[in-house]
Design a protein around this motif. Structure first.
Motif, PDB file in Angstrom:
ATOM      1  N   GLY A 194      -1.241 -15.155 -10.756  1.00 19.92           N
ATOM      2  CA  GLY A 194       0.033 -14.476 -10.905  1.00 19.92           C
ATOM      3  C   GLY A 194       0.035 -13.036 -10.423  1.00 19.92           C
ATOM      4  O   GLY A 194       1.052 -12.534  -9.951  1.00 19.92           O
ATOM      5  N   LEU A 195      -1.097 -12.353 -10.542  1.00 24.25           N
ATOM      6  CA  LEU A 195      -1.190 -10.943 -10.156  1.00 24.25           C
ATOM      7  C   LEU A 195      -0.027 -10.146 -10.752  1.00 24.25           C
ATOM      8  O   LEU A 195       0.619  -9.344 -10.090  1.00 24.25           O
ATOM      9  N   TRP A 196       0.212 -10.381 -12.042  1.00 28.14           N
ATOM     10  CA  TRP A 196       1.337  -9.747 -12.736  1.00 28.14           C
ATOM     11  C   TRP A 196       1.164  -8.244 -12.781  1.00 28.14           C
ATOM     12  O   TRP A 196       0.109  -7.737 -13.146  1.00 28.14           O
ATOM     13  N   GLN A 197       2.224  -7.524 -12.445  1.00 23.48           N
ATOM     14  CA  GLN A 197       2.133  -6.065 -12.366  1.00 23.48           C
ATOM     15  C   GLN A 197       1.934  -5.413 -13.723  1.00 23.48           C
ATOM     16  O   GLN A 197       1.414  -4.297 -13.804  1.00 23.48           O
ATOM     17  N   ASP A 198       2.362  -6.082 -14.795  1.00 27.77           N
ATOM     18  CA  ASP A 198       2.238  -5.489 -16.124  1.00 27.77           C
ATOM     19  C   ASP A 198       0.972  -5.930 -16.847  1.00 27.77           C
ATOM     20  O   ASP A 198       0.811  -5.663 -18.043  1.00 27.77           O
ATOM     21  N   ARG A 199       0.067  -6.582 -16.146  1.00 25.79           N
ATOM     22  CA  ARG A 199      -1.186  -7.046 -16.743  1.00 25.79           C
ATOM     23  C   ARG A 199      -2.378  -6.425 -16.021  1.00 25.79           C
ATOM     24  O   ARG A 199      -2.277  -6.050 -14.845  1.00 25.79           O
ATOM     25  N   PRO A 200      -3.527  -6.310 -16.694  1.00 25.50           N
ATOM     26  CA  PRO A 200      -4.711  -5.755 -16.025  1.00 25.50           C
ATOM     27  C   PRO A 200      -5.079  -6.567 -14.788  1.00 25.50           C
ATOM     28  O   PRO A 200      -5.089  -7.798 -14.813  1.00 25.50           O
ATOM     29  N   ALA A 201      -5.390  -5.874 -13.700  1.00 27.05           N
ATOM     30  CA  ALA A 201      -5.663  -6.554 -12.430  1.00 27.05           C
ATOM     31  C   ALA A 201      -6.836  -7.515 -12.537  1.00 27.05           C
ATOM     32  O   ALA A 201      -6.832  -8.589 -11.918  1.00 27.05           O
ATOM     33  N   ASP A 202      -7.849  -7.157 -13.338  1.00 30.46           N
ATOM     34  CA  ASP A 202      -9.055  -7.986 -13.381  1.00 30.46           C
ATOM     35  C   ASP A 202      -8.858  -9.287 -14.156  1.00 30.46           C
ATOM     36  O   ASP A 202      -9.781 -10.105 -14.230  1.00 30.46           O
ATOM     37  N   GLU A 203      -7.680  -9.515 -14.726  1.00 28.20           N
ATOM     38  CA  GLU A 203      -7.412 -10.812 -15.336  1.00 28.20           C
ATOM     39  C   GLU A 203      -7.472 -11.937 -14.317  1.00 28.20           C
ATOM     40  O   GLU A 203      -7.745 -13.090 -14.668  1.00 28.20           O
ATOM     41  N   ALA A 204      -7.229 -11.615 -13.054  1.00 30.97           N
ATOM     42  CA  ALA A 204      -7.177 -12.648 -12.022  1.00 30.97           C
ATOM     43  C   ALA A 204      -8.475 -13.440 -11.940  1.00 30.97           C
ATOM     44  O   ALA A 204      -8.455 -14.667 -11.770  1.00 30.97           O
ATOM     45  N   VAL A 205      -9.606 -12.759 -12.060  1.00 32.60           N
ATOM     46  CA  VAL A 205     -10.890 -13.455 -11.959  1.00 32.60           C
ATOM     47  C   VAL A 205     -11.068 -14.423 -13.124  1.00 32.60           C
ATOM     48  O   VAL A 205     -11.493 -15.569 -12.943  1.00 32.60           O
ATOM     49  N   ARG A 206     -10.725 -13.973 -14.326  1.00 27.79           N
ATOM     50  CA  ARG A 206     -10.879 -14.852 -15.494  1.00 27.79           C
ATOM     51  C   ARG A 206      -9.936 -16.046 -15.409  1.00 27.79           C
ATOM     52  O   ARG A 206     -10.316 -17.168 -15.769  1.00 27.79           O
TER      53      ARG A 206
END
Length: 318
Positions: A8-20
């Motif tokens: 999602g690469l959500w702008q309101d979420r930490p960027a490093d969530e993408a890896v998890r």
């Protein structure tokens, strides 16, 4: 229905969530993760990091803007990720938005539709390990051959209008974003007239048993599309003409956001319990979609979209 996962690469979420999120997709048996590019990570760098932190999941990098990245850059990037991770890597192409191309990158989008078609033609031999010899009106690459092993990967084109559908007909797969099943069906019909063999994927935002924060994230994601050419007409056809007309007066987002009803969100997203979502997936399958790339909502109560990905994993045929 094949299910994959798009970050999602959500702008309101930490960027490093993408890896998890990608790790969870891998753990749950999804066959593929789509690695896009927004305002944070370089797509090839993020795909490499994911490949090194997962066990088996395949990767699709993009869509990459064809008026920003040239065929040599894209081929080298795909070969780099494949070589460093040992994973199958595919490439997705698109024209991106005026904000990204013209404002962020300072490039022109003039001739973007031609560039999209030509990029598919120029990339195919490069990705197969052959020397490039292509010169078009917008795209050219001559004399280069990959020194790394050729990824021999599939090409996907992000499509919405007729020109992009025409480019997708030259590719292995067409991907659609934020569409109602009815709109998807029309584009797929157009594609089948050009090339019956091109597969079709659809990115669809998903939230199983969403709370208020998850619904609000979907609402913020839909907001920029309400007044957009083509998308506005789609939402009007779905019964939201008054809202589209209001959006096209360019109100402040804080005024437009609360005006977006939940049923509009449900027309283009997978929201509800698992049974309701599976029914929605059936609607996309009936429209001719071969694969749905789940874009999981991520909130404080469900970081990484883990609940959604686990709940829907049984629908993935790998």
């Amino acid at each position: 229905m094949r299910l994959s996962v798009s970050l999602g690469l959500w702008q309101d979420r930490p960027a490093d969530e993408a890896v998890r999120t990608a790790q969870i997709a891998d753990e749950q048996g999804y066959a593929e993760v789509w690695v896009g590019e927004m305002a944070t990570y370089d797509a090839f760098a993020l795909a490499t990091a994911i490949g090194m932190r997962t066990r088996r999941v395949g990767l699709t990098v993009g869509p990459l803007a064809v008026t920003v990245r040239d065929p040599m850059m894209i081929a080298m990037g795909a070969a780099s990720v494949a070589g460093l991770t040992g994973r199958p890597v595919h490439v997705a192409l698109g024209t991106s938005s005026p904000v990204v191309v013209e404002e962020w990158h300072g490039r022109s989008r003039a001739g973007a539709s031609t560039a999209l078609r030509e990029a598919v033609q120029a990339l195919r031999p490069l990705l197969d390990g052959d020397k490039s010899d292509f010169s078009g009106d917008q795209v050219s690459c001559t004399g280069y051959r990959l020194r790394l092993p050729a990824p021999r990967c599939g090409l996907t084109v992000a499509a919405f209008g007729p020109a992009a559908v025409g480019a997708a007909a030259l590719a292995d797969r067409m991907v659609l974003n934020l569409l109602t099943p009815a709109s998807a069906a029309r584009l797929i019909t157009d594609l089948r007239l050009l090339n019956p063999a091109t597969r079709v994927a659809a990115w669809v935002v998903a939230a199983v048993d969403p709370d208020a924060a998850a619904i609000e994230q979907v609402r913020r994601g839909v907001l920029p599309y309400l007044a957009a050419p083509g998308y506005g007409e789609m939402f009007a056809e779905a019964g939201f003409a008054d809202l589209v007309a209001y959006a096209r007066t360019r109100p402040h987002p804080r005024d437009l956001l609360p005006a977006i009803p939940d049923d509009l969100l449900e027309s283009v997203a997978l929201i509800g319990d698992s049974v309701e979502i599976m029914d929605r997936l059936d609607a996309y399958a009936e429209a001719g979609v071969d694969e749905v790339a789940l874009v999981p909502v991520s909130t404080d109560t469900d970081p990484y979209g883990e609940t959604t990905l686990k709940a829907l994993a049984e629908g993935s045929s790998g």
